[in-house]
Motif scaffolding. Structure first.
Motif, PDB file in Angstrom:
ATOM      1  N   PHE A   1      13.650  -2.302  -5.796  1.00  0.00           N
ATOM      2  CA  PHE A   1      13.648  -3.786  -5.300  1.00  0.00           C
ATOM      3  C   PHE A   1      13.465  -3.868  -3.888  1.00  0.00           C
ATOM      4  N   GLY A   2      14.037  -2.959  -3.273  1.00  0.00           N
ATOM      5  CA  GLY A   2      13.842  -3.095  -1.696  1.00  0.00           C
ATOM      6  C   GLY A   2      12.594  -3.173  -1.389  1.00  0.00           C
ATOM      7  N   SER A   3      11.817  -1.917  -2.038  1.00  0.00           N
ATOM      8  CA  SER A   3      10.134  -1.920  -1.698  1.00  0.00           C
ATOM      9  C   SER A   3       9.608  -3.028  -1.969  1.00  0.00           C
ATOM     10  N   VAL A   4       9.652  -3.833  -3.212  1.00  0.00           N
ATOM     11  CA  VAL A   4       9.171  -4.794  -3.638  1.00  0.00           C
ATOM     12  C   VAL A   4       9.555  -5.889  -2.469  1.00  0.00           C
ATOM     13  N   ARG A   5      10.671  -6.088  -2.290  1.00  0.00           N
ATOM     14  CA  ARG A   5      11.017  -7.301  -1.293  1.00  0.00           C
ATOM     15  C   ARG A   5      10.414  -6.971   0.172  1.00  0.00           C
ATOM     16  N   SER A   6      10.181  -5.747   0.534  1.00  0.00           N
ATOM     17  CA  SER A   6       9.802  -5.271   1.721  1.00  0.00           C
ATOM     18  C   SER A   6       8.161  -5.739   1.662  1.00  0.00           C
ATOM     19  N   TYR A   7       7.568  -5.609   0.769  1.00  0.00           N
ATOM     20  CA  TYR A   7       6.072  -6.004   0.746  1.00  0.00           C
ATOM     21  C   TYR A   7       6.137  -7.352   0.590  1.00  0.00           C
ATOM     22  N   GLN A   8       6.980  -8.287  -0.080  1.00  0.00           N
ATOM     23  CA  GLN A   8       6.940  -9.391  -0.043  1.00  0.00           C
ATOM     24  C   GLN A   8       7.293 -10.181   1.241  1.00  0.00           C
ATOM     25  N   ASN A   9       8.227  -9.695   2.013  1.00  0.00           N
ATOM     26  CA  ASN A   9       8.632 -10.190   3.281  1.00  0.00           C
ATOM     27  C   ASN A   9       7.328  -9.826   4.399  1.00  0.00           C
ATOM     28  N   GLN A  10       6.742  -8.643   4.267  1.00  0.00           N
ATOM     29  CA  GLN A  10       5.494  -8.522   4.881  1.00  0.00           C
ATOM     30  C   GLN A  10       4.342  -9.549   4.814  1.00  0.00           C
ATOM     31  N   LEU A  11       4.288  -9.966   3.305  1.00  0.00           N
ATOM     32  CA  LEU A  11       3.289 -11.011   2.958  1.00  0.00           C
ATOM     33  C   LEU A  11       3.782 -12.231   3.595  1.00  0.00           C
TER      34      LEU A  11
ATOM     35  N   ALA B   1      -0.190  -4.111  -3.821  1.00  0.00           N
ATOM     36  CA  ALA B   1       1.117  -3.196  -3.837  1.00  0.00           C
ATOM     37  C   ALA B   1       2.254  -4.007  -4.365  1.00  0.00           C
ATOM     38  N   ILE B   2       2.297  -5.049  -4.360  1.00  0.00           N
ATOM     39  CA  ILE B   2       3.520  -5.879  -4.938  1.00  0.00           C
ATOM     40  C   ILE B   2       3.129  -5.922  -6.612  1.00  0.00           C
TER      41      ILE B   2
ATOM     42  N   LEU C   1       1.226  -3.709  -8.293  1.00  0.00           N
ATOM     43  CA  LEU C   1       1.634  -2.558  -8.781  1.00  0.00           C
ATOM     44  C   LEU C   1       2.943  -2.028  -9.108  1.00  0.00           C
ATOM     45  N   MET C   2       3.987  -2.759  -8.059  1.00  0.00           N
ATOM     46  CA  MET C   2       5.371  -2.190  -8.213  1.00  0.00           C
ATOM     47  C   MET C   2       5.839  -3.083  -9.125  1.00  0.00           C
ATOM     48  N   GLN C   3       5.688  -4.294  -9.286  1.00  0.00           N
ATOM     49  CA  GLN C   3       6.095  -5.118 -10.387  1.00  0.00           C
ATOM     50  C   GLN C   3       5.831  -4.682 -11.605  1.00  0.00           C
ATOM     51  N   SER C   4       4.392  -4.178 -11.791  1.00  0.00           N
ATOM     52  CA  SER C   4       3.935  -3.796 -13.142  1.00  0.00           C
ATOM     53  C   SER C   4       4.939  -2.651 -13.865  1.00  0.00           C
ATOM     54  N   PHE C   5       5.466  -1.887 -12.837  1.00  0.00           N
ATOM     55  CA  PHE C   5       6.661  -0.856 -13.377  1.00  0.00           C
ATOM     56  C   PHE C   5       7.784  -1.275 -13.836  1.00  0.00           C
ATOM     57  N   PHE C   6       8.055  -2.766 -13.789  1.00  0.00           N
ATOM     58  CA  PHE C   6       9.521  -3.119 -13.976  1.00  0.00           C
ATOM     59  C   PHE C   6       9.701  -3.055 -15.449  1.00  0.00           C
ATOM     60  N   PRO C   7       8.835  -3.391 -16.263  1.00  0.00           N
ATOM     61  CA  PRO C   7       9.298  -3.067 -17.730  1.00  0.00           C
ATOM     62  C   PRO C   7       9.320  -1.756 -18.396  1.00  0.00           C
ATOM     63  N   VAL C   8       8.709  -0.815 -17.422  1.00  0.00           N
ATOM     64  CA  VAL C   8       8.941   0.780 -17.609  1.00  0.00           C
ATOM     65  C   VAL C   8      10.376   0.870 -17.165  1.00  0.00           C
ATOM     66  N   VAL C   9      10.760   0.551 -16.156  1.00  0.00           N
ATOM     67  CA  VAL C   9      12.196   0.823 -15.219  1.00  0.00           C
ATOM     68  C   VAL C   9      13.181   0.194 -16.471  1.00  0.00           C
TER      69      VAL C   9
END
Length: 406
Positions: A34-44, A291-292, A294-302
């Protein structure tokens, strides 16, 4: 018998430690995710500051951004637009000191006057180049007072001082002239302005001439209106306020009357097109969005992996305690109640692991919302997996449960 009891207790403690340890590990891993997702969102979200979109009004062919005639209606619309920030515009005039005769204008007309709404609109001028306090500079450009700032060189040459009131006879450029045939015309009268500050001589040029006097843009608009002359802006530039909503911005610019640049158009002076430098922003935003996604697409797998881990850990933990479950059943405890007791104990261990993981990750300063999401996802997945594991165990007979322990 004592050895068996000691072995059972040791095995139970080991199972509990495994459950807590796995929970701690999952908390850390999910925080990283979630930190990686948030980091990309903050950058955006911060992309508009790091990669701003700069816009300039130009002629239809896109060959001129200075020396234009941008009508007042466009300037006013840009000032009122919610899509525009840091708007800078100026108007260039010529002036002479005193109320001289029109026939003698070539003798007196040597002052280049600029009306601007901020310092950066005037070539290379900055606030620190003006002999006023920063707050006073901002107040000056935002006002409509009959005041001016004069170049130090002009001030010295003409013997003026701060506080003096000078009479200027202004001339404006003819916006109706054909390309390369500009003419100047008198406003029709004189204006009196007070010198409130000085500025350093500019190394750059404004419309191919140096700047001698700067007057607030609103004051210049009032001067144009006083003499019934249509106001125009020589240069207009700004940044897009919300680059992530670029489509709405371009629609509004079209409604204002700014067209797309046409390279086939003839050379002209009217400022009626908009040059938008958005290529770098679009490329950066596209990469971050991919990038966001792609990261969010892995959430169901997680979530599925967490559910499987919860099931496997709970199943193994319950499998090592089948004798306890069987003893509860022999004592008359219903299988649903017995399963619920084991499930509650398992969830307490998971909760303990989550708390330990939250403490361990607290040094990185995660957002409260991220902590809540991480704990919620782990507890939900574990609850479903553990409920399935203990539900399956409760379906077995007491004889079977006891027999599998030997």
């Amino acid at each position: 018998m004592l050895n068996y009891v000691w072995y059972s207790v040791k095995k139970r403690k080991l199972a509990n430690l495994v459950t807590v340890g796995i929970s701690v590990m999952l908390v850390v891993l999910l925080h990283l995710y979630f930190g990686s997702v948030r980091s990309y969102q903050n950058q955006l979200a911060g992309l508009s500051e790091n990669v701003p979109i700069y816009c300039q009004v130009s002629n239809l062919s896109g060959t001129l951004v200075n020396g234009l005639f941008t009508p007042k209606r466009i300037v006013d619309a840009l000032e009122q637009s919610d899509q525009v920030k840091e708007l800078s515009y100026m108007t260039v005039m010529m002036a002479g000191e005193g109320d001289f005769k029109e026939a003698e204008y070539s003798k007196y007309l040597h002052l280049y006057v600029v009306g601007a709404n901020n310092a950066k609109a005037v070539g290379e001028l900055t606030n620190d180049m003006i002999s006023m306090e920063p707050e006073a500079v901002d107040d000056f450009f935002a006002s409509d007072r009959m005041e001016c700032i004069v170049s130090e060189k002009v001030l010295k040459r003409r013997g003026w001082e701060i506080g003096d009131r000078i009479i200027l006879k202004c001339y404006y450029y003819d916006a109706s002239s054909e390309f390369h045939k500009l003419e100047i015309h008198p406003m029709g009268g004189v204006v009196e302005v007070e010198i409130v500050g000085t500025m350093e001589d500019l190394a750059g040029k404004t419309n191919a001439i140096s700047t001698d006097i700067v007057i607030p843009a609103r004051t210049v608009q009032n001067i144009f209106a006083q003499f019934e002359v249509p106001f125009f802006a020589d240069t207009v530039a700004f940044h897009v306020k919300d680059p992530l909503n670029l489509g709405a911005f371009k629609e509004e610019m079209q409604e204002i009357g700014l067209m797309e640049i046409s390279r086939e158009a003839a050379e002209s002076y009217p400022g009626c097109a908009l040059m938008v430098r958005d290529a770098n922003f679009i490329a950066s935003a596209t990469d971050l969005r991919h990038a966001i996604e792609l990261m969010q697409s892995f959430f169901p797998v997680v979530c599925v992996l967490l559910l499987m881990i919860g099931y496997v850990v709970s199943y193994l933990s319950g499998n090592s305690r089948r004798d306890e479950f069987a003893l509860l059943r022999l004592q008359g405890v219903k299988k649903g109640r017995a399963s619920l007791l084991f499930l509650a104990e398992q969830m307490l261990l998971v909760l303990l692991g989550n708390l330990v993981g939250d403490v361990a990750i607290a040094l990185t300063g995660p957002a409260v919302s991220t902590v809540a999401v991480v704990n919620g996802v782990i507890l939900t997945a574990y609850l479903i997996g553990a409920a399935a594991a203990y539900g399956r165990m409760s379906q077995s007979s007491v004889v079977y449960l006891l027999s599998t322990q030997h």
